[in-house]
Design an enzyme around this catalytic site. Structure first.
Site, PDB file in Angstrom:
ATOM      1  N   HIS A 172     101.878 -33.334 -35.273  1.00 50.31           N
ATOM      2  CA  HIS A 172     101.696 -34.320 -34.210  1.00 50.31           C
ATOM      3  C   HIS A 172     102.584 -35.544 -34.383  1.00 50.31           C
ATOM      4  O   HIS A 172     102.675 -36.366 -33.469  1.00 50.31           O
ATOM      5  CB  HIS A 172     100.228 -34.763 -34.158  1.00 50.31           C
ATOM      6  CG  HIS A 172      99.781 -35.445 -35.419  1.00 50.31           C
ATOM      7  ND1 HIS A 172      99.579 -34.768 -36.602  1.00 50.31           N
ATOM      8  CD2 HIS A 172      99.504 -36.740 -35.687  1.00 50.31           C
ATOM      9  CE1 HIS A 172      99.208 -35.631 -37.536  1.00 50.31           C
ATOM     10  NE2 HIS A 172      99.157 -36.831 -37.014  1.00 50.31           N
ATOM     11  N   ASP A 173     103.238 -35.677 -35.538  1.00 47.86           N
ATOM     12  CA  ASP A 173     104.096 -36.835 -35.806  1.00 47.86           C
ATOM     13  C   ASP A 173     105.583 -36.497 -35.759  1.00 47.86           C
ATOM     14  O   ASP A 173     106.418 -37.387 -35.955  1.00 47.86           O
ATOM     15  CB  ASP A 173     103.780 -37.431 -37.186  1.00 47.86           C
ATOM     16  CG  ASP A 173     102.490 -38.209 -37.206  1.00 47.86           C
ATOM     17  OD1 ASP A 173     102.060 -38.705 -36.139  1.00 47.86           O
ATOM     18  OD2 ASP A 173     101.892 -38.333 -38.299  1.00 47.86           O
ATOM     19  N   ASP A 207      91.973 -29.104 -21.462  1.00 43.73           N
ATOM     20  CA  ASP A 207      91.021 -30.013 -20.821  1.00 43.73           C
ATOM     21  C   ASP A 207      90.034 -29.195 -19.986  1.00 43.73           C
ATOM     22  O   ASP A 207      90.437 -28.510 -19.043  1.00 43.73           O
ATOM     23  CB  ASP A 207      91.785 -31.011 -19.948  1.00 43.73           C
ATOM     24  CG  ASP A 207      90.874 -31.881 -19.092  1.00 43.73           C
ATOM     25  OD1 ASP A 207      89.693 -32.038 -19.457  1.00 43.73           O
ATOM     26  OD2 ASP A 207      91.356 -32.406 -18.070  1.00 43.73           O
ATOM     27  N   ASP A 218      94.708 -37.731 -44.270  1.00 44.58           N
ATOM     28  CA  ASP A 218      95.786 -38.527 -43.689  1.00 44.58           C
ATOM     29  C   ASP A 218      96.288 -39.572 -44.686  1.00 44.58           C
ATOM     30  O   ASP A 218      95.484 -40.309 -45.285  1.00 44.58           O
ATOM     31  CB  ASP A 218      95.256 -39.206 -42.422  1.00 44.58           C
ATOM     32  CG  ASP A 218      96.322 -39.919 -41.633  1.00 44.58           C
ATOM     33  OD1 ASP A 218      97.227 -39.252 -41.112  1.00 44.58           O
ATOM     34  OD2 ASP A 218      96.240 -41.170 -41.533  1.00 44.58           O
ATOM     35  N   GLU A 262      98.250 -35.420 -46.955  1.00 45.69           N
ATOM     36  CA  GLU A 262      99.499 -35.900 -46.362  1.00 45.69           C
ATOM     37  C   GLU A 262     100.016 -37.038 -47.227  1.00 45.69           C
ATOM     38  O   GLU A 262      99.304 -38.026 -47.452  1.00 45.69           O
ATOM     39  CB  GLU A 262      99.265 -36.386 -44.934  1.00 45.69           C
ATOM     40  CG  GLU A 262     100.568 -36.844 -44.266  1.00 45.69           C
ATOM     41  CD  GLU A 262     100.346 -37.712 -43.039  1.00 45.69           C
ATOM     42  OE1 GLU A 262     101.217 -37.690 -42.149  1.00 45.69           O
ATOM     43  OE2 GLU A 262      99.335 -38.424 -42.983  1.00 45.69           O
ATOM     44  N   ASP A 315      90.442 -33.517 -39.871  1.00 40.90           N
ATOM     45  CA  ASP A 315      91.371 -34.569 -40.272  1.00 40.90           C
ATOM     46  C   ASP A 315      90.556 -35.727 -40.834  1.00 40.90           C
ATOM     47  O   ASP A 315      89.669 -36.264 -40.161  1.00 40.90           O
ATOM     48  CB  ASP A 315      92.189 -35.034 -39.069  1.00 40.90           C
ATOM     49  CG  ASP A 315      93.635 -35.332 -39.431  1.00 40.90           C
ATOM     50  OD1 ASP A 315      93.859 -35.904 -40.510  1.00 40.90           O
ATOM     51  OD2 ASP A 315      94.532 -34.994 -38.650  1.00 40.90           O
TER      52      ASP A 315
END
Length: 597
Positions: free
Chosen positions: A351-352, A33, A219, A278, A110
C-alpha cells in the site's frame, strides 16, 4: 500450508507453515464496497473470498480496519479493540475471519503501535491532564529548546524531520510542551519506555488472538525505541530539518521490546502464529537478529533497500532509472545474508509502493502482461515468503494523475505543499508524485469493465484507473493465459516444489544489465532450479551454465517454449524456470532422498 515432510516440532523458518505460503495484502478501503458509499468494507471482502481462494493464496494480510480519523488512511488508530463503522462491525469481522478459515486460509492483522491517533483516549488523556497527568508519559513530551520561545520556528526540542514533511514535533499551547510524531502531527508516538504502554499493547494483541486472528504485520516496528536523549540529527545542505533516523531506527531497546512481546503474547499460545516486522532502514545484520528463531523476536521482516534503488539524493520523489545490477546486488545480498539464519519477506508492491509493472516493468500494451509475469517469476522463485498486493495479480499499473486535486495521500499532499512553498516547479513536483505516490497503490481494485470497475455502485473515494476497461479480474479469469492464472501457477509451484523453500540461492551473471538469473539448489532432494529473466524490450542471448540444455521447463511466460540450448536467446521480457534432478542427493533428516530420474 505445511508440507508433509516437515516435522511438526521443527521451529526453524523452513519448518514453519508460512515457509511455503503466499500472503495476499488487502487494502480494505480500495478492495470491494458492499454498501455503495464509495469505500471498501469487510462485507465486500467476504463477497470476494472465493476469488482469493481460487488464486491459491494462504494468508490474507488486512491493512488497518480499527476506528480512525483516517488522517493516514487508518494508520492513525483511535481505538485498538473495535472496527471502524466505515468498514463494518466486529460481527462483520468475525464473519470474515470465519469465512477465511473455512476456505483454509489464515488472516493477519496490521498492528500499528509505534503511534496512535491524536484522537485515541490514551493521547487525549496524556494531553488534557497536562504534565502531571497519569498518562502524560504514555507519549513523548518535551519542553521547547532552551532559550527559545515555545511555539516559534526552531524552538522544537530537536531538529528531526517528519516522514510526512515538516518537523517531528507539534506544540501544545495548553501544556506548553511539544509531543513527538515521526509521521503526521495526528500520529503521536507512544513512549515504549513506559511499561504501562507495553502492557496495554500486549493486552490488546492477546485480545485479537483470542478472536482467532493468525498473527500480525507490525507497522514500522523497528522505530518504537528512541534514544532517550533525542539528540539533533545531521542536517544536509539546504535542508530545514535534521535526519533523526540514527536515533530511532533499531533503537537501543528494540530487541528487548520485541522479545518481551513474544514472551508475553506468543510464547504460550497453542497456535503457530505469524509475526512480520516492517522495518525501514534495517540492515541484514539487524534482520538476522530479529528473525533468528533462537532469539524469539519475529518470524520475518520487511526491508526497504530494493525499493529505494530508483531514487536520487532528493528522496523517494526524486526518480532515477533502476539499474538491474543494483537490484540483483541488493536482493542477492539479502538472500545470502539470511541463508543460514532468518527469513526473507519477498515483495514488489504494497500500500506504500507504486505499481511494480510501471516501476520496474513495462506497462505499455506490448509488454505489460509479459513483464508482470516476469516480475512475479523472479520474486516468487527467491527464498522467503512472497507477498502479493491486491491487483498485482492482474498487472494493475500506476494511474493517470493530472493535478494535485487527484491525490488523496497525506504524504503526497504534504510533499507538494512543502516543495511549492520552497519555490519548486509545480510540474516537476507532480511528475515525481505521479511516479511514486502511494495513491498509485490505492486506486480501487479492478473487478470488471463497468463504470467504477465493479468496486462500488457509488462514487469511489479515489478515482478508478481508466485502464480498468481492459485490465480487470473478470476478463483475466476467463483467459487461461492471463497474469492472474500465471500467478496461480506460481503459487501452486511454491506449494509443491520444496526447492523454493529449502534450496540454496546462487546469483548468475551479476554484472549483466538485462538478464536476472539465478539457481536454487536443494541438496537434500537432488533438485536444481534455473531462473532466467530478460528485464528488457530486446532479445538477449545468454550462455547457460553446464548441464542445463534440454532440462525440464516448469513455468514460462512465453508460448511454445523451445528446449534450452547451451546458448539461449531470451525474448523481450521473457522469464522461464527449469528443473533438473541429480542422481545423488543428501538425505534430509527424517526424510527419504529424492528419487533419481
Amino acid at each position: 500450508m505445511m508440507r508433509p515432510d516437515v516435522p511438526l516440532n521443527d521451529f526453524s523458518p523452513a519448518g514453519s507453515w508460512w515457509s511455503d505460503a503466499v500472503v495476499y495484502q488487502i487494502y480494505p478501503r480500495s478492495f470491494a464496497d458492499s454498501n455503495a458509499d464509495g469505500i471498501g468494507d469487510l462485507r465486500g471482502i467476504i463477497q470476494r473470498l472465493d476469488y482469493l481462494a481460487r488464486l491459491g493464496v494462504d494468508v490474507l494480510w488486512l491493512s488497518p480496519v480499527c476506528p480512525s480519523p483516517h488522517d493516514d488512511n487508518g494508520y492513525d488508530i483511535s481505538d485498538y479493540q473495535d472496527i471502524d463503522p466505515v468498514f463494518g462491525s466486529l460481527d462483520d469481522f468475525d464473519r470474515l475471519l470465519a469465512a477465511v478459515h473455512e476456505r483454509g486460509m489464515k488472516l493477519v492483522m496490521d498492528l500499528v503501535v509505534n503511534h496512535t491517533s491524536d484522537e485515541h483516549p490514551w493521547f487525549t488523556g496524556s494531553r488534557d491532564a497536562g504534565p502531571g497527568g497519569p498518562k502524560r508519559d504514555w507519549y513523548i513530551w518535551r519542553p521547547a529548546r532552551p532559550g527559545m520561545e515555545p511555539g516559534t520556528p526552531g524552538a522544537e526540542p530537536n531538529n528531526w524531520q517528519s516522514f510526512f514533511s515538516g518537523p517531528s514535533w507539534t506544540y501544545d499551547e495548553e501544556s506548553g510542551e511539544y509531543y513527538l510524531h515521526l509521521f503526521s502531527r495526528k500520529q503521536p508516538d507512544l513512549n515504549w519506555e513506559n511499561p504501562e504502554v507495553r502492557q496495554a499493547v500486549h493486552t490488546m494483541m492477546r485480545w485479537w488472538l483470542e478472536r482467532g486472528v493468525d498473527g500480525f504485520r507490525m507497522d514500522v516496528i523497528n522505530l518504537i525505541s528512541k534514544d532517550p536523549a533525542l539528540p539533533d540529527g545531521h542536517m544536509a545542505e539546504g535542508s530545514r530539518y535534521g535526519d533523526g533516523s540514527p536515533y530511532y531506527i533499531c533503537g537501543p531497546r528494540v530487541h528487548e521490546y520485541l522479545a518481551e512481546i513474544h514472551r508475553e503474547v506468543f510464547a504460550a499460545h497453542p497456535r503457530r502464529l505469524l509475526t512480520v516486522g516492517e522495518m525501514p532502514g534495517v540492515t541484514i545484520e539487524e534482520a538476522k537478529l530479529f528473525t533468528d528463531p533462537q532469539r524469539r523476536e519475529l518470524d520475518m521482516v520487511f526491508q526497504f533497500e530494493h525499493v529505494g534503488l530508483d531514487q536520487g539524493p532528493g528522496g523517494k520523489f526524486d526518480v532515477r532509472p533502476l539499474k538491474l545490477t543494483d537490484l540483483k546486488a541488493s536482493l542477492g545480498r539479502w538472500q545470502t545474508g539470511l541463508a543460514e539464519t532468518g527469513w526473507n519477506s519477498l515483495y514488489w508492491n504494497n500500500h506504500d509502493q507504486p505499481r511494480v509493472v510501471s516501476r520496474f516493468g513495462d506497462d505499455s500494451p506490448a509488454h505489460r502482461d509479459r513483464s508482470a509475469k516476469l516480475l512475479a517469476t523472479v520474486l516468487h522463485l527467491h527464498r522467503g515468503t512472497p507477498y502479493v498486493y491486491q491487483g498485482e495479480e492482474l498487472a494493475m499499473a500506476n494511474t493517470a494523475f493530472t493535478t494535485i486535486d487527484d491525490f488523496r495521500d497525506i504524504e503526497s499532499l504534504n510533499h507538494y505543499r512543502d516543495r511549492i512553498a520552497l519555490g519548486a516547479d509545480e510540474e516537476q513536483v507532480l511528475a515525481g508524485l505521479r511516479h511514486r505516490s502511494r495513491d498509485n497503490a490505492r486506486t480501487p481494485m479492478q473487478w470488471d469493465a463497468t463504470e467504477h470497475a465493479g468496486f462500488t455502485a457509488g462514487t469511489p473515494w479515489i478515482a478508478v484507473n481508466p485502464d480498468h476497461t481492459t485490465v480487470n479480474a473478470k476478463a483475466q479469469l476467463a483467459d487461461p493465459d492471463s497474469v492472474f492464472h500465471y500467478y496461480r501457477r506460481l503459487i501452486d509451484l511454491r506449494h509443491t516444489e520444496p526447492a523454493l523453500t529449502d534450496g540454496d540461492f546462487r546469483m548468475l551473471y551479476p554484472e549483466d544489465e538485462q538478464v536476472y538469473a539465478f539457481t536454487r539448489h536443494d541438496r537434500g532432494r537432488g533438485t536444481d532450479l534455473l531462473v532466467l529473466a530478460n528485464f528488457s524490450g530486446d532479445d538477449r542471448t545468454v550462455a547457460l551454465p553446464e548441464g542445463w540444455a534440454n532440462s525440464e521447463t516448469l513455468i514460462a511466460n512465453v508460448p511454445d517454449t523451445a528446449p534450452l540450448a547451451d546458448s539461449h536467446t531470451l525474448q523481450p521480457w521473457e522469464a522461464r524456470v527449469h528443473r533438473r534432478r541429480r542422481r545423488t542427493a543428501c538425505p534430509l533428516p527424517g526424510a527419504h532422498a529424492a528419487p533419481t530420474p
